[in-house]
Design a protein around this motif. Structure first.
Motif, PDB file in Angstrom:
ATOM      1  N   LEU A 204       3.046  -2.057   2.160  1.00 40.46           N
ATOM      2  CA  LEU A 204       3.884  -2.177   3.358  1.00 40.46           C
ATOM      3  C   LEU A 204       3.671  -3.531   4.041  1.00 40.46           C
ATOM      4  O   LEU A 204       4.634  -4.173   4.477  1.00 40.46           O
ATOM      5  CB  LEU A 204       3.569  -1.041   4.335  1.00 40.46           C
ATOM      6  CG  LEU A 204       4.012   0.363   3.901  1.00 40.46           C
ATOM      7  CD1 LEU A 204       3.509   1.406   4.891  1.00 40.46           C
ATOM      8  CD2 LEU A 204       5.538   0.426   3.789  1.00 40.46           C
ATOM      9  N   ILE A 205       2.414  -3.959   4.132  1.00 40.09           N
ATOM     10  CA  ILE A 205       2.120  -5.248   4.754  1.00 40.09           C
ATOM     11  C   ILE A 205       2.765  -6.379   3.969  1.00 40.09           C
ATOM     12  O   ILE A 205       3.362  -7.305   4.537  1.00 40.09           O
ATOM     13  CB  ILE A 205       0.596  -5.465   4.860  1.00 40.09           C
ATOM     14  CG1 ILE A 205      -0.005  -4.502   5.873  1.00 40.09           C
ATOM     15  CG2 ILE A 205       0.285  -6.913   5.272  1.00 40.09           C
ATOM     16  CD1 ILE A 205      -1.519  -4.549   5.940  1.00 40.09           C
ATOM     17  N   LEU A 207       5.412  -6.232   2.037  1.00 45.84           N
ATOM     18  CA  LEU A 207       6.860  -6.192   2.232  1.00 45.84           C
ATOM     19  C   LEU A 207       7.261  -6.806   3.575  1.00 45.84           C
ATOM     20  O   LEU A 207       8.224  -7.584   3.659  1.00 45.84           O
ATOM     21  CB  LEU A 207       7.356  -4.743   2.157  1.00 45.84           C
ATOM     22  CG  LEU A 207       7.374  -4.093   0.771  1.00 45.84           C
ATOM     23  CD1 LEU A 207       7.758  -2.619   0.874  1.00 45.84           C
ATOM     24  CD2 LEU A 207       8.344  -4.831  -0.154  1.00 45.84           C
ATOM     25  N   ILE A 208       6.508  -6.468   4.618  1.00 44.19           N
ATOM     26  CA  ILE A 208       6.806  -7.021   5.949  1.00 44.19           C
ATOM     27  C   ILE A 208       6.616  -8.541   5.959  1.00 44.19           C
ATOM     28  O   ILE A 208       7.445  -9.281   6.492  1.00 44.19           O
ATOM     29  CB  ILE A 208       5.912  -6.355   7.013  1.00 44.19           C
ATOM     30  CG1 ILE A 208       6.274  -4.876   7.158  1.00 44.19           C
ATOM     31  CG2 ILE A 208       6.035  -7.070   8.354  1.00 44.19           C
ATOM     32  CD1 ILE A 208       5.312  -4.090   8.023  1.00 44.19           C
ATOM     33  N   LEU A 209       5.524  -9.006   5.354  1.00 44.53           N
ATOM     34  CA  LEU A 209       5.265 -10.445   5.306  1.00 44.53           C
ATOM     35  C   LEU A 209       6.346 -11.171   4.500  1.00 44.53           C
ATOM     36  O   LEU A 209       6.775 -12.267   4.868  1.00 44.53           O
ATOM     37  CB  LEU A 209       3.889 -10.712   4.691  1.00 44.53           C
ATOM     38  CG  LEU A 209       2.681 -10.381   5.566  1.00 44.53           C
ATOM     39  CD1 LEU A 209       1.387 -10.579   4.785  1.00 44.53           C
ATOM     40  CD2 LEU A 209       2.669 -11.233   6.824  1.00 44.53           C
ATOM     41  N   MET A 211       9.475 -10.320   4.131  1.00 42.26           N
ATOM     42  CA  MET A 211      10.683 -10.408   4.951  1.00 42.26           C
ATOM     43  C   MET A 211      10.525 -11.458   6.053  1.00 42.26           C
ATOM     44  O   MET A 211      11.471 -12.181   6.379  1.00 42.26           O
ATOM     45  CB  MET A 211      11.018  -9.041   5.554  1.00 42.26           C
ATOM     46  CG  MET A 211      11.495  -8.019   4.525  1.00 42.26           C
ATOM     47  SD  MET A 211      12.089  -6.474   5.261  1.00 42.26           S
ATOM     48  CE  MET A 211      10.538  -5.785   5.869  1.00 42.26           C
ATOM     49  N   ALA A 212       9.318 -11.545   6.618  1.00 42.91           N
ATOM     50  CA  ALA A 212       9.067 -12.551   7.657  1.00 42.91           C
ATOM     51  C   ALA A 212       9.191 -13.963   7.094  1.00 42.91           C
ATOM     52  O   ALA A 212       9.745 -14.857   7.749  1.00 42.91           O
ATOM     53  CB  ALA A 212       7.680 -12.339   8.262  1.00 42.91           C
TER      54      ALA A 212
END
Length: 223
Positions: A204-205, A207-209, A211-212
């Motif tokens: 999850l981390i 994936l978030i990174l 996208m960022a």
């Protein structure tokens, strides 16, 4: 069906969610600080690689090659145990992990920055000189901003690597996610649930990174 229910006990994870939250924050802190350290060292080493001095170029090249051959696991142990024994330098587990992952990743960031600076059109430097900018001003206001845009995608990969590398701190008792999972595994005999939780959180981390980083690329894209 009953056997499957008995095999897995996710209530162990639920009971430790606050602890997992604290562990995530610790790992993220280590990852961010390690990344910043890697960028600072990487910029210095990349400047040395581009210097006219053969000694500086050779030193920087040797630095990157040596670090590429040293496993992160060994580097963490050397910093934490070796320095205290040989030089009486006692680093905390968190500090030792930050320094280790920062130094290890600096070989990669140095090459990223070197390639980014090399990709800049020399005409931009000539134009800046024609405007009367000094060398330091050219570096800060022309070269560094453009190189940052060029280097952003590969640096995003380094950030992801640092998040995963931060979990190595468990070997010296950094209370991160892996260390917590080890504790749950040994004391409550639930290794699958514990390590599956760590894997899920890391995915999850990442994936978030990712996208960022994509959002930053778009925001910093040259017109």
């Amino acid at each position: 069906m009953g056997n499957n229910d008995a095999r897995f006990d996710w209530s162990v994870v639920a009971a430790n969610l606050p602890s997992f939250g604290d562990a995530v924050l610790i790992d993220l802190y280590i990852a961010v600080m390690g990344f910043l350290l890697a960028c600072v060292i990487g910029l210095i080493v990349s400047s040395m690689r581009s210097n006219s001095s053969k000694t500086l170029r050779a030193t920087a090249y040797s630095y990157t090659q040596v670090l590429r051959g040293v496993p992160l696991y060994v580097l963490i142990l050397w910093l934490y145990f070796g320095l205290s024994t040989v030089a009486n330098i006692n680093l905390s587990p968190v500090t030792a992990t930050i320094v280790a992952i920062g130094v290890a990743a600096s070989a990669t960031t140095a090459e990223i920055f070197r390639a980014a600076f090399a990709a800049i059109d020399p005409g931009q430097v000539e134009a800046a000189r024609a405007m009367g900018l000094r060398r330091g001003q050219i570096y800060r206001h022309v070269l560094l901003p453009v190189a940052t845009r060029v280097a952003l995608p590969p640096l995003g990969n380094v950030v992801v690597l640092q998040v995963k590398s931060a979990t190595y701190g468990a070997v010296i008792a950094v209370p991160g996610m892996v260390y917590l999972a080890q504790d749950i595994s040994m004391t409550q005999f639930r290794p699958f649930e514990a390590y599956a939780t760590v894997a899920t959180i890391l995915i999850l981390i990442v994936l978030i990174l990712s996208m960022a980083v994509i959002g930053l690329e778009r925001a910093l894209r040259l017109p």
